[in-house]
Design a protein around this motif. Sequence first.
Motif, PDB file in Angstrom:
ATOM      1  N   TRP A  14       1.016  -1.138  -0.085  1.00 55.81           N
ATOM      2  CA  TRP A  14       0.104   0.024   0.033  1.00 55.81           C
ATOM      3  C   TRP A  14       0.994   1.400  -0.041  1.00 55.81           C
ATOM      4  CZ3 TRP A  14      -4.663  -0.458  -1.111  1.00 55.81           C
ATOM      5  CH2 TRP A  14      -5.552  -1.850  -1.211  1.00 55.81           C
ATOM      6  N   SER A  15       1.994   1.175   0.644  1.00 54.66           N
ATOM      7  CA  SER A  15       2.808   2.442   0.689  1.00 54.66           C
ATOM      8  C   SER A  15       3.417   2.562  -0.596  1.00 54.66           C
ATOM      9  CB  SER A  15       3.811   2.250   1.966  1.00 54.66           C
ATOM     10  OG  SER A  15       4.728   1.382   1.789  1.00 54.66           O
ATOM     11  N   GLN A  16       3.865   1.709  -1.241  1.00 54.56           N
ATOM     12  CA  GLN A  16       4.439   1.717  -2.422  1.00 54.56           C
ATOM     13  C   GLN A  16       3.436   2.178  -3.438  1.00 54.56           C
ATOM     14  OE1 GLN A  16       6.350  -2.142  -3.522  1.00 54.56           O
ATOM     15  NE2 GLN A  16       8.231  -1.289  -3.113  1.00 54.56           N
ATOM     16  N   TRP A  17       2.391   1.779  -3.591  1.00 56.39           N
ATOM     17  CA  TRP A  17       1.362   2.403  -4.519  1.00 56.39           C
ATOM     18  C   TRP A  17       0.815   3.689  -4.167  1.00 56.39           C
ATOM     19  CZ3 TRP A  17      -2.962  -2.419  -4.259  1.00 56.39           C
ATOM     20  CH2 TRP A  17      -2.600  -3.228  -5.126  1.00 56.39           C
ATOM     21  N   ARG A  18       0.830   4.291  -2.877  1.00 53.61           N
ATOM     22  CA  ARG A  18       0.498   5.581  -2.428  1.00 53.61           C
ATOM     23  C   ARG A  18       1.679   6.463  -3.274  1.00 53.61           C
ATOM     24  NH1 ARG A  18      -1.334   3.529   2.477  1.00 53.61           N
ATOM     25  NH2 ARG A  18       0.817   3.815   3.332  1.00 53.61           N
ATOM     26  N   GLU A  19       3.012   6.208  -3.062  1.00 55.14           N
ATOM     27  CA  GLU A  19       4.209   6.718  -3.638  1.00 55.14           C
ATOM     28  C   GLU A  19       4.026   6.925  -5.093  1.00 55.14           C
ATOM     29  OE1 GLU A  19       7.633   5.172  -1.837  1.00 55.14           O
ATOM     30  OE2 GLU A  19       7.760   6.712  -0.431  1.00 55.14           O
ATOM     31  N   ASP A  20       3.751   5.768  -5.676  1.00 54.73           N
ATOM     32  CA  ASP A  20       3.646   5.567  -7.227  1.00 54.73           C
ATOM     33  C   ASP A  20       2.681   6.581  -7.553  1.00 54.73           C
ATOM     34  OD1 ASP A  20       5.686   3.667  -7.165  1.00 54.73           O
ATOM     35  OD2 ASP A  20       4.209   2.151  -7.206  1.00 54.73           O
ATOM     36  N   VAL A  21       1.400   6.780  -7.011  1.00 59.33           N
ATOM     37  CA  VAL A  21       0.435   7.504  -7.613  1.00 59.33           C
ATOM     38  C   VAL A  21       0.677   8.960  -7.245  1.00 59.33           C
ATOM     39  CG1 VAL A  21      -1.961   8.073  -7.202  1.00 59.33           C
ATOM     40  CG2 VAL A  21      -1.449   5.750  -7.364  1.00 59.33           C
ATOM     41  N   SER A  22       1.307   9.290  -5.930  1.00 60.01           N
ATOM     42  CA  SER A  22       1.540  10.658  -5.763  1.00 60.01           C
ATOM     43  C   SER A  22       2.649  11.258  -6.498  1.00 60.01           C
ATOM     44  CB  SER A  22       2.102  10.599  -4.178  1.00 60.01           C
ATOM     45  OG  SER A  22       1.328  10.383  -3.475  1.00 60.01           O
ATOM     46  N   SER A  23       3.722  10.239  -7.348  1.00 58.58           N
ATOM     47  CA  SER A  23       4.520  10.862  -7.900  1.00 58.58           C
ATOM     48  C   SER A  23       4.133  11.459  -9.345  1.00 58.58           C
ATOM     49  CB  SER A  23       5.659   9.955  -8.325  1.00 58.58           C
ATOM     50  OG  SER A  23       5.078   8.873  -9.133  1.00 58.58           O
ATOM     51  N   VAL A  24       3.005  10.811  -9.860  1.00 57.84           N
ATOM     52  CA  VAL A  24       2.536  11.230 -10.862  1.00 57.84           C
ATOM     53  C   VAL A  24       1.880  12.642 -11.067  1.00 57.84           C
ATOM     54  CG1 VAL A  24       0.405  10.913 -12.482  1.00 57.84           C
ATOM     55  CG2 VAL A  24       1.500   9.108 -11.597  1.00 57.84           C
ATOM     56  N   PHE A  25       1.510  13.295  -9.805  1.00 59.69           N
ATOM     57  CA  PHE A  25       1.233  14.565  -9.821  1.00 59.69           C
ATOM     58  C   PHE A  25       2.499  15.411  -9.741  1.00 59.69           C
ATOM     59  CE2 PHE A  25      -2.282  12.355  -7.982  1.00 59.69           C
ATOM     60  CZ  PHE A  25      -3.423  12.986  -8.469  1.00 59.69           C
ATOM     61  N   GLU A  26       3.814  15.139  -9.418  1.00 63.21           N
ATOM     62  CA  GLU A  26       4.871  15.789  -9.474  1.00 63.21           C
ATOM     63  C   GLU A  26       5.538  15.824 -10.866  1.00 63.21           C
ATOM     64  OE1 GLU A  26       7.313  13.754  -6.800  1.00 63.21           O
ATOM     65  OE2 GLU A  26       6.048  13.969  -5.145  1.00 63.21           O
ATOM     66  N   ARG A  27       5.056  14.813 -11.796  1.00 66.47           N
ATOM     67  CA  ARG A  27       5.906  14.935 -13.134  1.00 66.47           C
ATOM     68  C   ARG A  27       4.771  15.072 -14.337  1.00 66.47           C
ATOM     69  NH1 ARG A  27       9.612   9.978 -11.629  1.00 66.47           N
ATOM     70  NH2 ARG A  27       8.399   9.753  -9.726  1.00 66.47           N
ATOM     71  N   ASP A  28       3.599  15.101 -13.918  1.00 65.61           N
ATOM     72  CA  ASP A  28       2.583  15.127 -15.125  1.00 65.61           C
ATOM     73  C   ASP A  28       1.624  16.465 -14.785  1.00 65.61           C
ATOM     74  OD1 ASP A  28       0.859  15.068 -17.152  1.00 65.61           O
ATOM     75  OD2 ASP A  28       0.277  13.074 -16.968  1.00 65.61           O
ATOM     76  N   PRO A  29       1.939  17.617 -15.476  1.00 67.25           N
ATOM     77  CA  PRO A  29       0.766  18.572 -15.315  1.00 67.25           C
ATOM     78  C   PRO A  29      -0.735  18.328 -15.682  1.00 67.25           C
ATOM     79  CG  PRO A  29       2.229  19.060 -17.116  1.00 67.25           C
ATOM     80  CD  PRO A  29       2.667  17.916 -16.424  1.00 67.25           C
ATOM     81  N   ALA A  30      -0.573  17.367 -16.244  1.00 67.07           N
ATOM     82  CA  ALA A  30      -2.252  16.813 -16.833  1.00 67.07           C
ATOM     83  C   ALA A  30      -2.893  16.080 -15.927  1.00 67.07           C
ATOM     84  CB  ALA A  30      -2.135  15.921 -18.231  1.00 67.07           C
ATOM     85  N   ALA A  31      -2.280  15.741 -14.849  1.00 66.12           N
ATOM     86  CA  ALA A  31      -2.816  14.702 -13.743  1.00 66.12           C
ATOM     87  C   ALA A  31      -3.700  15.729 -12.829  1.00 66.12           C
ATOM     88  CB  ALA A  31      -1.843  14.065 -12.954  1.00 66.12           C
ATOM     89  N   ARG A  32      -5.080  15.496 -12.658  1.00 67.99           N
ATOM     90  CA  ARG A  32      -5.687  16.468 -11.602  1.00 67.99           C
ATOM     91  C   ARG A  32      -6.248  15.769 -10.430  1.00 67.99           C
ATOM     92  NH1 ARG A  32     -10.025  18.064 -16.355  1.00 67.99           N
ATOM     93  NH2 ARG A  32      -9.861  15.589 -16.542  1.00 67.99           N
ATOM     94  N   THR A  33      -6.804  14.535 -10.513  1.00 70.15           N
ATOM     95  CA  THR A  33      -7.309  13.832  -9.254  1.00 70.15           C
ATOM     96  C   THR A  33      -6.552  12.406  -9.196  1.00 70.15           C
ATOM     97  OG1 THR A  33      -9.242  12.848 -10.370  1.00 70.15           O
ATOM     98  CG2 THR A  33      -9.524  15.311  -9.596  1.00 70.15           C
ATOM     99  N   THR A  34      -6.712  11.996  -7.999  1.00 69.39           N
ATOM    100  CA  THR A  34      -6.176  10.894  -7.666  1.00 69.39           C
ATOM    101  C   THR A  34      -7.134   9.570  -8.495  1.00 69.39           C
ATOM    102  OG1 THR A  34      -5.312  11.292  -5.753  1.00 69.39           O
ATOM    103  CG2 THR A  34      -5.740   9.027  -5.982  1.00 69.39           C
ATOM    104  N   PHE A  35      -8.458   9.850  -8.533  1.00 66.97           N
ATOM    105  CA  PHE A  35      -9.401   9.057  -9.059  1.00 66.97           C
ATOM    106  C   PHE A  35      -9.032   8.648 -10.660  1.00 66.97           C
ATOM    107  CE2 PHE A  35     -13.130   7.952 -11.640  1.00 66.97           C
ATOM    108  CZ  PHE A  35     -13.531   6.710 -10.792  1.00 66.97           C
ATOM    109  N   GLU A  36      -8.698  10.010 -11.310  1.00 65.27           N
ATOM    110  CA  GLU A  36      -8.333  10.098 -12.662  1.00 65.27           C
ATOM    111  C   GLU A  36      -7.132   9.227 -12.938  1.00 65.27           C
ATOM    112  OE1 GLU A  36      -8.224  13.484 -15.951  1.00 65.27           O
ATOM    113  OE2 GLU A  36      -6.528  13.673 -14.292  1.00 65.27           O
ATOM    114  N   VAL A  37      -6.071   9.532 -12.164  1.00 63.08           N
ATOM    115  CA  VAL A  37      -4.889   8.786 -12.085  1.00 63.08           C
ATOM    116  C   VAL A  37      -4.992   7.413 -12.100  1.00 63.08           C
ATOM    117  CG1 VAL A  37      -2.560   8.301 -11.205  1.00 63.08           C
ATOM    118  CG2 VAL A  37      -3.493  10.576 -11.469  1.00 63.08           C
TER     119      VAL A  37
END
Length: 258
Positions: A14-37
């Motif tokens: 779970w902690s790895q998944w959380r980090e993976d999803v959070s990193s998307v917002f750091e590197r993709d300006p198109a990412a808007r919500t966690t549900f979308e990712v």
Amino acid sequence: MPIASHRQLDSSLWSQWREDVSSVFERDPAARTTFEVLTTYPGVHALMIHRVSHRLWRRNWRYAARFLSFFARFLSNVDIHPGAVIGSRFFIDHGAGVVIGETAIIGNDVTLYHGVTLGGTSWNKGKRHPTLEDGVLVGAGAKVLGNITLGNGSRVGANSVVVEDVPASCTVVGIPGKIVKLREAGFLNPYGIDLDHHLIPDPVGKAISCLLSRMEVLESKLDSRDKLSRYEACDVDNQVCLEDCPGGEIKSNNLGRG
């Protein structure tokens, strides 16, 4: 880099998944919500499934791991072998066509764009795929082949083919890949990640530009000289003219008859 392997097993899924999803917002300006990712990012889908399949692989449930990896490829068009070791906050942008081989080792905060291949070049069962250390960025369509290492913070230009080690903080472009410069401090995003993968020098274009500039200088020097002045200081050698110049002997004979 073996640390990354141990961290994969020590950290909770779970902690790895959380980090993976959070990193998307750091590197993709198109990412808007966690549900979308979670629902629309194939690179995230492939990585989340790989976290599970890698654990199965390490516990020798090899067929289950391979089947899960096959399902992930079917779902996301990203092919990650379950034996590949992947560190934290790994991000595959767009995802399509990415291939990561069995013995590949990927550090933390690594970014791959679509069409990247981390491939092997040997039939040996040992280490035959690349190692990417922390903070590496690989541009779209690049191929990194063999048991080589890309050092911390290095970058690979789009469509490059890399078959040799790359030192830390260097930029590689071309086929085969060549180090074109030591990276300088660039413009990092608010999270401290350099995503300016389009700021890649063009060594071929630079060489052509230098040649054109040199030609212009040489031509200007030739134009500035009086073309006739090159012959004003020359002494006439009739003997040479008689023997070496086309028609020289005939012309001399005709002059003699006159």
